[in-house]
Write an enzyme that holds these catalytic residues in place. Structure first.
Site, mmCIF file in Angstrom:
data_model
loop_
_atom_site.group_PDB
_atom_site.id
_atom_site.type_symbol
_atom_site.label_atom_id
_atom_site.label_comp_id
_atom_site.label_asym_id
_atom_site.label_seq_id
_atom_site.Cartn_x
_atom_site.Cartn_y
_atom_site.Cartn_z
ATOM 1 N N ARG A 34 0.060 7.005 -1.368
ATOM 2 C CA ARG A 34 0.322 6.033 -2.422
ATOM 3 C C ARG A 34 1.309 6.646 -3.415
ATOM 4 N NH1 ARG A 34 -1.471 2.987 0.642
ATOM 5 N NH2 ARG A 34 -3.224 1.538 0.437
ATOM 6 N N HIS A 56 6.901 1.190 3.162
ATOM 7 C CA HIS A 56 5.432 1.157 3.264
ATOM 8 C C HIS A 56 4.963 0.590 4.611
ATOM 9 C CE1 HIS A 56 1.423 0.929 0.889
ATOM 10 N NE2 HIS A 56 1.211 1.159 2.181
#
Ligand code: NDP
Length: 323
Positions: A238, A286
């Site tokens: 993250r 991502h």
């Protein structure tokens, strides 16, 4: 729990399941789940007539208030491994277990990305990419794999799998987690007091930690400076684990030799972010790993059946711990 009238409970699928994701393919998930739970009524969130029918929610980043009117909800299945966007919400129904996806194929896909990014640095490929752009035959003798030290922060479902794959390549692998772990061939460290020592030994740092109140901002300027000069950073976890401003400065200053970044503080990464234009940065949007319906459906179906039989589900997330 009691079965919905008229439905079969021996398939482990009473009631209805609601699906929500802006990224995942509803038809593929419906087909994969239906193959295992033929009597389960599987509906997209846009098709819900009566929210009281919903027993199970399979969701990725549903909108605020999503669960509000689901009075008979029994299980929330996070459609992914990272639960930070779910456990931090204030609109979760009390007492309903939340599970995450654990799927060997998802771990394998993640390990593939991590292997690619790590070996790219271990084999000095970025310097050859740059040399090629100059038309230069820039011989650089390969390092022995064991001379390259890779630190993997986070030794969970995905982290431990990736660490083992890196070790299989002969690299020297250090691992770091909250509680002590033992993994063959990997030097395992645990706890905050060991983090700086791990960072100081990392030619390549791979972030595979969940985002929790404890890990948010964990890799700030001071910790990045603990890395040996020229170290590479790979973040597949993250963005908010890292101080992105400090990381950008240190990439520009050369303290960090390079970064492979799949995740960012803000996603999508804004078009004017300097990271886009930095030669020593590789950006992907991502997707290091995704939940794969054909393989992950088994675990989801098993949990639904367990809940249907009144048993606790597996792979439950601890909202207090944050992962
Ligand atoms: P797990 O929850 O299985 O494991 C988490 C690991 O991090 C554990 O080893 C845990 O320690 C460790 N950890 C957690 N908090 C701390 C802390 N405060 N200090 C030290 N160690 C800590 O996670 P996964 O391996 O399944 O996934 C990791 C992350 O990858 C996910 O949370 C998600 O954010 C990200 N992800 C990214 C994807 C992408 O496409 N980019 C796709 C899927 C996931 P312990 O072993 O002691 O519990």
């Amino acid at each position: 729990m009691s079965a919905v009238p008229g439905s079969s409970s021996n398939s482990g699928a009473a009631g209805a399941l609601v699906f929500y994701s802006e990224f995942d393919d509803f038809a593929a998930w419906r087909e994969a789940l239906r193959a295992r739970l033929p009597s389960l009524d599987i509906r997209h969130a846009s098709e819900i007539a009566n929210p009281a029918d919903i027993r199970y929610a399979l969701a990725w980043k549903p909108p605020a208030g999503f669960f509000d009117s689901m009075a008979n909800l029994r299980l929330i299945i996070n459609l992914g491994a990272g639960v930070d966007s779910l456990v931090g919400r204030t609109d979760l129904p009390a007492g309903i277990p939340i599970t995450r996806i654990t799927d060997p194929h998802m771990a394998r896909m993640m390990a593939g990305y991590v292997l690619f990014a790590t070996l790219r640095y271990a084999r000095d490929i970025p310097s050859f990419e740059q040399a090629q752009r100059r038309g230069a035959w820039a011989y650089r003798h390969p390092r022995a794999p064991e001379d390259v030290r890779v630190a993997v922060l986070g030794l969970g479902e995905l982290g431990a799998f990736a660490a083992r794959e890196l070790r299989r390549q002969g690299l020297t692998v250090l691992g770091w987690s909250r509680s002590p772990r033992q993994i063959d061939g990997i030097q395992c460290y645990a706890g905050m007091e060991t983090l700086d020592a791990v960072l100081a030994q990392a030619d390549i740092l791979v972030l595979m930690l969940p985002l929790t109140p404890q890990t948010r901002g964990l890799i700030g300027r001071e910790r990045l400076l603990r890395l040996p000069r020229g170290a590479a950073l790979i973040n597949v976890a993250r963005g908010a684990l890292v101080d992105q401003r400090a990381m950008t400065d240190l990439l520009q200053a050369g303290h960090l030799g390079g970064a492979t970044l799949d995740v960012f503080e803000r996603e999508p990464l804004p078009p004017d972010d300097p990271l886009w234009r930095m030669e020593n940065v590789l950006i992907t949007p991502h997707l290091a790993s995704v939940a794969i319906p054909s393989s992950a459906a088994a675990q989801i179906a098993d949990n639904i059946s367990r809940v249907d039989r009144g048993e606790p589900p597996l792979n439950v997330v601890d909202p207090g711990r944050g992962y």
